[in-house]
Enzyme design. Structure first.
Site, PDB file in Angstrom:
ATOM      1  N   HIS A 198      -2.770 102.287-123.524  1.00 39.20           N
ATOM      2  CA  HIS A 198      -4.021 102.385-122.818  1.00 39.20           C
ATOM      3  C   HIS A 198      -4.630 100.568-123.123  1.00 39.20           C
ATOM      4  CE1 HIS A 198      -8.081 102.928-123.071  1.00 39.20           C
ATOM      5  NE2 HIS A 198      -8.071 102.181-124.355  1.00 39.20           N
TER       6      HIS A 198
ATOM      7  N   ARG B 114      -6.696  91.447-117.303  1.00 45.25           N
ATOM      8  CA  ARG B 114      -5.682  90.008-117.990  1.00 45.25           C
ATOM      9  C   ARG B 114      -4.811  89.845-116.640  1.00 45.25           C
ATOM     10  NH1 ARG B 114      -8.269  91.280-122.479  1.00 45.25           N
ATOM     11  NH2 ARG B 114      -6.105  92.169-123.446  1.00 45.25           N
TER      12      ARG B 114
ATOM     13  N   GLU C  65     -13.101 109.215-122.827  1.00 48.10           N
ATOM     14  CA  GLU C  65     -12.038 108.231-123.655  1.00 48.10           C
ATOM     15  C   GLU C  65     -11.401 109.532-124.650  1.00 48.10           C
ATOM     16  OE1 GLU C  65     -13.078 104.814-125.970  1.00 48.10           O
ATOM     17  OE2 GLU C  65     -12.331 103.715-123.728  1.00 48.10           O
TER      18      GLU C  65
ATOM     19  N   GLU D 214      -9.442 111.372-126.941  1.00 46.13           N
ATOM     20  CA  GLU D 214      -9.199 110.868-128.921  1.00 46.13           C
ATOM     21  C   GLU D 214      -9.528 111.680-129.886  1.00 46.13           C
ATOM     22  OE1 GLU D 214     -11.215 107.041-130.429  1.00 46.13           O
ATOM     23  OE2 GLU D 214     -11.846 106.722-128.304  1.00 46.13           O
TER      24      GLU D 214
ATOM     25  N   ASP E 258     -14.661 109.896-127.119  1.00 49.17           N
ATOM     26  CA  ASP E 258     -15.781 108.818-126.642  1.00 49.17           C
ATOM     27  C   ASP E 258     -16.299 108.187-125.693  1.00 49.17           C
ATOM     28  OD1 ASP E 258     -16.407 106.062-128.225  1.00 49.17           O
ATOM     29  OD2 ASP E 258     -14.849 105.063-127.637  1.00 49.17           O
TER      30      ASP E 258
ATOM     31  N   ARG F 122     -18.702 101.170-118.594  1.00 45.67           N
ATOM     32  CA  ARG F 122     -17.925 100.401-118.187  1.00 45.67           C
ATOM     33  C   ARG F 122     -18.187  98.853-118.086  1.00 45.67           C
ATOM     34  NH1 ARG F 122     -13.412 102.332-121.135  1.00 45.67           N
ATOM     35  NH2 ARG F 122     -12.830 103.837-121.410  1.00 45.67           N
TER      36      ARG F 122
ATOM     37  N   GLN G  99     -20.191  97.561-120.619  1.00 44.99           N
ATOM     38  CA  GLN G  99     -20.119  97.262-121.859  1.00 44.99           C
ATOM     39  C   GLN G  99     -19.194  95.988-121.105  1.00 44.99           C
ATOM     40  OE1 GLN G  99     -16.396 100.611-123.199  1.00 44.99           O
ATOM     41  NE2 GLN G  99     -15.769  98.323-124.144  1.00 44.99           N
TER      42      GLN G  99
ATOM     43  N   TYR H 272     -19.848  92.770-124.279  1.00 39.83           N
ATOM     44  CA  TYR H 272     -18.878  92.844-125.587  1.00 39.83           C
ATOM     45  C   TYR H 272     -18.545  91.340-125.421  1.00 39.83           C
ATOM     46  CZ  TYR H 272     -14.522  91.768-123.349  1.00 39.83           C
ATOM     47  OH  TYR H 272     -13.847  91.057-122.295  1.00 39.83           O
TER      48      TYR H 272
ATOM     49  N   LYS I  13     -20.951 101.934-126.304  1.00 40.55           N
ATOM     50  CA  LYS I  13     -20.373 103.123-126.673  1.00 40.55           C
ATOM     51  C   LYS I  13     -21.621 103.645-127.788  1.00 40.55           C
ATOM     52  CE  LYS I  13     -16.034 102.009-126.200  1.00 40.55           C
ATOM     53  NZ  LYS I  13     -14.769 102.759-125.731  1.00 40.55           N
TER      54      LYS I  13
ATOM     55  N   THR J  70     -20.901 109.771-128.726  1.00 37.68           N
ATOM     56  CA  THR J  70     -19.739 110.653-129.250  1.00 37.68           C
ATOM     57  C   THR J  70     -19.667 112.278-129.568  1.00 37.68           C
ATOM     58  OG1 THR J  70     -19.332 108.117-130.329  1.00 37.68           O
ATOM     59  CG2 THR J  70     -17.975 109.985-130.630  1.00 37.68           C
TER      60      THR J  70
END
Lengths: 441, 441
Positions: free
Chosen positions: A158, A167, A224, A226, A258, A262, A265, A269, A278, A282
């Site tokens: 992930h 990046r 997400e 989890e 979660d 996006r 964020q 962030y 976030k 949840t």
């Protein structure tokens, strides 16, 4: 073999008399189908109420029914003395606070009471009618009072996917990632149980194409996949944890979604991390599967290179072979369509390492702390645990049966996660965590 | 003036009869020196115990004594019915949950009971001996059960100083900073009361000069001068807050020291923000000064340009003229030496804006939530609220009386923060928040 004449085999003697609750050969007098998540080898804890008796209490799932532990304690069939009344409560916390020996002895007692060859409850029709509640008649509540919610980021696949997207390939993993389980504090006040609607959050959005942010409903709403660790024992402020201590503090696990905005964020962030993106919701599964029930499914995690620093070293396998499934049902679809199938075993950092790291600076842990594993992706394309990765940041929308396409979640979408460990002829499962997206207003 | 024949002047009539608790002319029969933080105009809430009676209960500070509210409620002198027993508790939370009308009426009643011209308590020696406890005999505890701890970053001067140090003058403020009160979730489990020793945390350190991190005691331990907002009312998940709603939810304020391990933070914080670097301890003052007591000191904050988005707009001044003082006592020094003197009024984003922002994505707020303001620095060099800024990242160590120099905190250092609003002939103060650094092992 006569156990009495074999000195030093106390454990073996016990095993001959009372099968371990994880014994695959165990059967219950309660009917359990082979595909059920809740055979007698599981016995997960939850909190429920019924229309006839709306007070919240703690129960254990077996097949399609709930065993009411408050009734059993009241009848003297379960004894956690000197504590009393720990099951007639709105969370599992009071029971968890009693510690791992009580967790284990209580589970053994419940297993014994539910065995096919134990007439005590089986043949007492009156007691059975009070102690066994059809799941279909019950409302399931948040099983734990969440003291603190911490979210980790421990799947290498992930973190790499996200890194490549934002990046590029050469700097995909941040330099610190291989040295510690990266995590951040989440918001405990909005941890909700499966089935709770999730309202699309509003927030500041500033796509790169505009100069000034606007406050508007999130356009890139995601899930997400989890697992959540439920911490059942506290640790002292200023202390550290050994591997054995950390493990003993883990009461069990839940499925965890979660939910993530996006676009909110992306703008908020830097430099202090995700906050409101976030904080709106949840979701967790209503059943906490105990660490003990997962023991047979313990496996070695991925090799860790570089070797973890001494305080993070683990001497035993702390991963679990736990299959995970995500399905999406858009409004109009008859049933959810699978969009991800992966496994908890891929996690680079184990839950035990997360807990050791969490306490390492002297941070006190509390009964009821919830630790999100981080999004669980696997090495294959169909093993990606978020729409961000599945749709590769919106460039490859996923096509659903019926033709609808999704880059991110739309209003009316229902997201269902399931998880289970496959035994020989039975499965130790988590049920599901479901959430449906409600419009912003 | 005969109030009875002046229709429409109900408020004035009341004022003639019962002075407002903030009235500067009020005096108490309890002796209060002019430099005391706790005159009758303040009446802050705290939690205390005594050797003679070790049960925790809620009290109010007046001069050098504590008024025991559990005793007053028991005697029928304070009535918060239908609630009862809210003061015989280990936190102020149950009282806070009763809401702003009860906060206000209770404060008025306490003020009345303590007035110099009210014989009820003044002349009842037996009751006085039970209800008034010398502060010197009492142990002060954490005043609130902290539901969630959120830390903001709302001083433009602090954010700019940090930005200049790490990114240079031209990129000092991040692009999002002027659009929202940047914040992150902190760790609630390690919020401690003034006087609690703070053990130097261990963590992963990786200065730029080495290739691989090591796990070692923090070498760059710092304080952060902050105010903490104590949230006294909940808000619904999925909702938003108006300015008036946010303000009404604020019960009061405390001094807050957000201890920070700069070297741990530097290595861990990309991309999810500060985690263990801030998780080992956060200290707050034992007295919660109510929002109502601070009303006379309300001032306009700095001009906000660009204008905040609509959901963050405020129609009234939400800053406070509150002087703040930080002093450091190294081992061997007789008394602490002042190293910072600043003012809460410099904050760019107000507490009301922080709360409106916090809830804006649908994040539920709870009774007992604690919101750190962020480090409070001012425009002048002597107004910097952290050693990071005071020593300019270690390049300009501060010299203490006696010759010791400090870039960061050393074992045995005691850090004392004080805060007060200066009225005409009295001050509404916070007492202090103190913490002494203990060695890592």
């Amino acid at each position: 073999m006569d156990a009495r004449v074999e000195p030093g085999h106390g454990d073996l003697r016990l095993e001959n008399r009372v099968p371990h609750p994880n014994d695959p050969k165990l059967r219950s007098f309660v009917e359990v189908s082979q595909n059920s998540d809740f055979p007698i080898q599981n016995l997960p804890y939850g909190v429920f109420s019924t229309p006839a008796y709306p007070a919240l209490r703690v129960g254990v799932a077996i097949g399609d029914v709930i065993l009411d532990l408050a009734v059993l304690e009241n009848e003297g069939l379960i004894d956690v003395s000197p504590a009393y009344g720990v099951f007639a409560q709105g969370s599992v916390n009071a029971f968890m606070a009693l510690g791992p020996k009580v967790w284990s002895s209580t589970r053994a007692k419940i297993s014994e009471l539910l065995r096919h060859d134990n007439p005590h409850l089986r043949d007492n029709k009156e007691l059975r009618s009070r102690a066994l509640v059809p799941m279909a008649d019950a409302k399931l509540h948040l099983p734990i009072a969440v003291s603190g919610y911490t979210d980790f980021y421990s799947s290498r696949e992930h973190a790499t996917n996200v890194g490549v997207m934002f990046r590029g390939k050469d700097n995909a993993l941040q330099p610190n990632w291989l040295y510690m389980p990266i995590g951040y504090n989440g918001r405990a006040s909005t941890v909700v149980v499966s089935g709770t609607g999730v309202k699309r959050p509003r927030g500041q959005l500033k796509p790169p194409t505009v100069e000034v942010p606007s406050f508007a409903p999130c356009k890139r709403l995601d899930f997400e996949l989890e697992m959540g660790v439920v911490v059942g024992q506290p640790s002292a402020m200023g202390g550290m944890l050994t591997e054995a201590q950390a493990e003993e503090m883990i009461f069990g696990f839940v499925l965890l979604n979660d939910w993530s905005a996006r676009d909110i964020q992306q703008w908020e962030y830097v430099p202090l991390g995700p906050f409101l993106a976030k904080a709106f919701a949840t979701s967790i599964s209503p059943w906490v599967v105990t660490r003990e029930a997962l023991e047979p499914f313990r496996v070695q995690g991925p090799e860790q290179d570089p070797a973890p620093l001494a305080y993070l070293r683990q001497g035993k396998p702390n991963n679990f072979d736990l299959e995970l499934d995500v399905a999406l049902r858009a409004a109009g679809m008859n049933e959810p369509a699978r969009i991800c199938h992966t496994n908890f075993k891929y996690m680079y950092w184990s839950s035990v390492q997360q807990l050791m790291h969490h306490a390492s600076s002297g941070c006190a842990m509390n009964v009821g702390d919830l630790l999100g594993s981080g999004t669980i992706s696997g090495p294959e394309k169909n093993q990606r645990g978020s729409l961000l990765e599945i749709s590769w940041n919106g460039t490859e929308p996923v096509e659903l049966p019926g033709g609808a396409k999704r880059s991110f979640l739309e209003d009316g979408d229902s997201l269902v996660m399931r998880g289970w460990c496959q035994g020989d002829g039975y499965r130790v499962g988590f049920g599901e965590v479901e959430g449906t997206i409600l419009p912003a207003e």
